[in-house]
Design a protein around this motif. Structure first.
Motif, PDB file in Angstrom:
ATOM      1  N   ARG A  46       0.824  -1.205   0.000  1.00 41.58           N
ATOM      2  CA  ARG A  46       0.000   0.000   0.000  1.00 41.58           C
ATOM      3  C   ARG A  46       0.860   1.258   0.000  1.00 41.58           C
TER       4      ARG A  46
ATOM      5  N   VAL B 139       6.429   3.216  -1.233  1.00 43.73           N
ATOM      6  CA  VAL B 139       5.377   2.903  -2.194  1.00 43.73           C
ATOM      7  C   VAL B 139       4.483   4.127  -2.375  1.00 43.73           C
TER       8      VAL B 139
ATOM      9  N   THR C  29       1.685   3.920  -4.937  1.00 44.85           N
ATOM     10  CA  THR C  29       0.406   3.256  -5.206  1.00 44.85           C
ATOM     11  C   THR C  29       0.678   1.763  -5.267  1.00 44.85           C
ATOM     12  N   GLY C  30      -0.207   0.946  -4.688  1.00 44.28           N
ATOM     13  CA  GLY C  30      -0.013  -0.498  -4.757  1.00 44.28           C
ATOM     14  C   GLY C  30      -1.320  -1.256  -4.648  1.00 44.28           C
ATOM     15  N   TYR C  31      -1.404  -2.383  -5.357  1.00 42.52           N
ATOM     16  CA  TYR C  31      -2.589  -3.234  -5.349  1.00 42.52           C
ATOM     17  C   TYR C  31      -2.178  -4.667  -5.631  1.00 42.52           C
TER      18      TYR C  31
ATOM     19  N   CYS D 255       3.336  -2.549  -7.451  1.00 43.98           N
ATOM     20  CA  CYS D 255       3.236  -1.183  -6.928  1.00 43.98           C
ATOM     21  C   CYS D 255       4.142  -0.241  -7.709  1.00 43.98           C
TER      22      CYS D 255
END
Length: 365
Positions: free
Chosen positions: A295, A311, A313-315, A325
């Motif tokens: 995240r 990070v 942006t991360g998913y 990410c």
């Protein structure tokens, strides 16, 4: 109390009627999801979905010096492009930090331009443009409250837009990053999902009617939750995450949209220096070898625990079924295949640097 000060788009009542999960975003109360982020994400990837993007800002610039002024505040080169073309780029501070990333639409009328800016930056951008306009014979007209905007995205987007708006040849022949005006509408083909798609700008009343018409035609309403997962998979930045006053286009890997051979633009000298001498940080893609989700804000480390980045942006990617990410890391750690580790709570998960465009985009070229 927080919601009382939030702005609403012209489609707010439509979202509530559909049972959308509403949440603050960029000063607006916006739909985050309807049926669910995964279902909406896949609707755009496989069929067609639509987004309320009426919160975006529309600033019109005109006057004898309009072209010179826009070129002065914009990193890309607008001269030499004909009416109906759209360019992506940034407005910069003198030190190379990003005021905003935006789209510039070249109008048919000479020395007329439409600048589409991020919702969170409308007031800031407008004030900054006014401040920079001293000595230029231009009129800067912020019409953001007068326009609604619907983005229709996905492999079936062209068919459904033609069916409802007609103008068959104009729509089907519209190239990537082109637009036209018809019937009081502005219809463009850019997209922010990695799929083919259109943006329809209209008056508030017409926007409401169009939303209902697309809904009746079976277009899936989508919230900002899947808009983020879609743009992220396609390697597209979000202002405030991958671009900011502290993250320059060179650091973000977006130097291709900054024409350093232009005579001048605000921030050019800083970017030239960064390109020649490098930057301490670079934005990279990271694939994590686990299903744990990286995240925004999570630290990025070397194997020995040295923190080298964070990070943005991360998913766990819906389309690719892997954890990925964006991260801003030390430039010394930014080469492809560099082993890096993401600290997720108390555990550390291994990964490697990969290209930022995780998903193969399907734009109409």
């Amino acid at each position: 109390m927080e919601n009382e000060v939030m702005k609403q788009t012209c489609l707010y009542d439509n979202h509530v009627a559909l049972g959308a999960k509403m949440s603050p975003f960029a000063g607006f109360i916006m739909p985050i999801q309807y049926s669910g982020i995964t279902e909406e994400h896949l609707a755009v990837r496989q069929h067609v979905g639509m987004f309320d993007v009426s919160h975006m800002g529309e600033v019109f610039i005109s006057g004898p010096d309009a072209e010179r002024f826009v070129n002065h505040i914009f990193t890309n080169e607008i001269r030499g492009y004909e009416a109906g073309k759209i360019l992506y780029g940034m407005m910069l501070y003198a030190d190379g930090g990003v005021v905003d990333d935006l789209l510039v639409y070249r109008e048919a009328e000479p020395n007329h331009f439409l600048l589409v800016v991020n919702a969170s930056n409308i007031d800031k951008d407008y004030a900054w443009m006014k401040e920079q306009s001293e000595g230029f014979d231009v009129e800067i007209d912020n019409q953001s409250d007068q326009w609604g905007q619907i983005a229709v995205q996905g492999p079936k987007a062209e068919d459904v837009v033609v069916e409802l708006l007609h103008h068959d040849d104009e729509i089907r022949n519209l190239g990537f990053y082109e637009y036209f005006r018809a019937d009081g509408l502005i219809i463009s083909r850019t997209g922010y999902t990695g799929e083919d798609g259109f943006e329809i700008y209209a008056s508030v009343d017409v926007t409401k009617r169009l939303w209902d018409a697309f809904l009746t035609a079976g277009v899936t309403p989508c919230g900002l939750g899947c808009r983020d997962t879609l743009r992220f998979e396609a390697g597209l930045p979000l202002y405030g995450d991958e671009l900011s006053a502290d993250i320059s286009p060179i650091m973000a890997g977006l130097g291709m949209f900054c024409k350093l051979d232009k005579e001048e633009f605000i921030g050019k000298d800083a970017l030239v220096s960064q390109k020649n001498h490098g930057t301490p940080k670079k934005l990279v893609g990271i694939e994590v070898f686990d299903r744990a989700i990286p995240r925004a804000g999570y630290p990025v480390e070397l194997e020995d625990g040295t923190e080298v980045g964070v990070v943005t942006t991360g998913y766990h990617s819906i389309s690719l079924d892997k954890s990925i990410c964006f991260a801003l890391v030390d430039t010394s750690c930014s080469s492809l295949d560099t082993p890096l580790y993401v600290r997720i709570r108390r555990k550390v998960f291994p990964g490697k640097v990969v290209k930022k465009r995780f998903y193969q985009t399907n734009y109409k070229k």
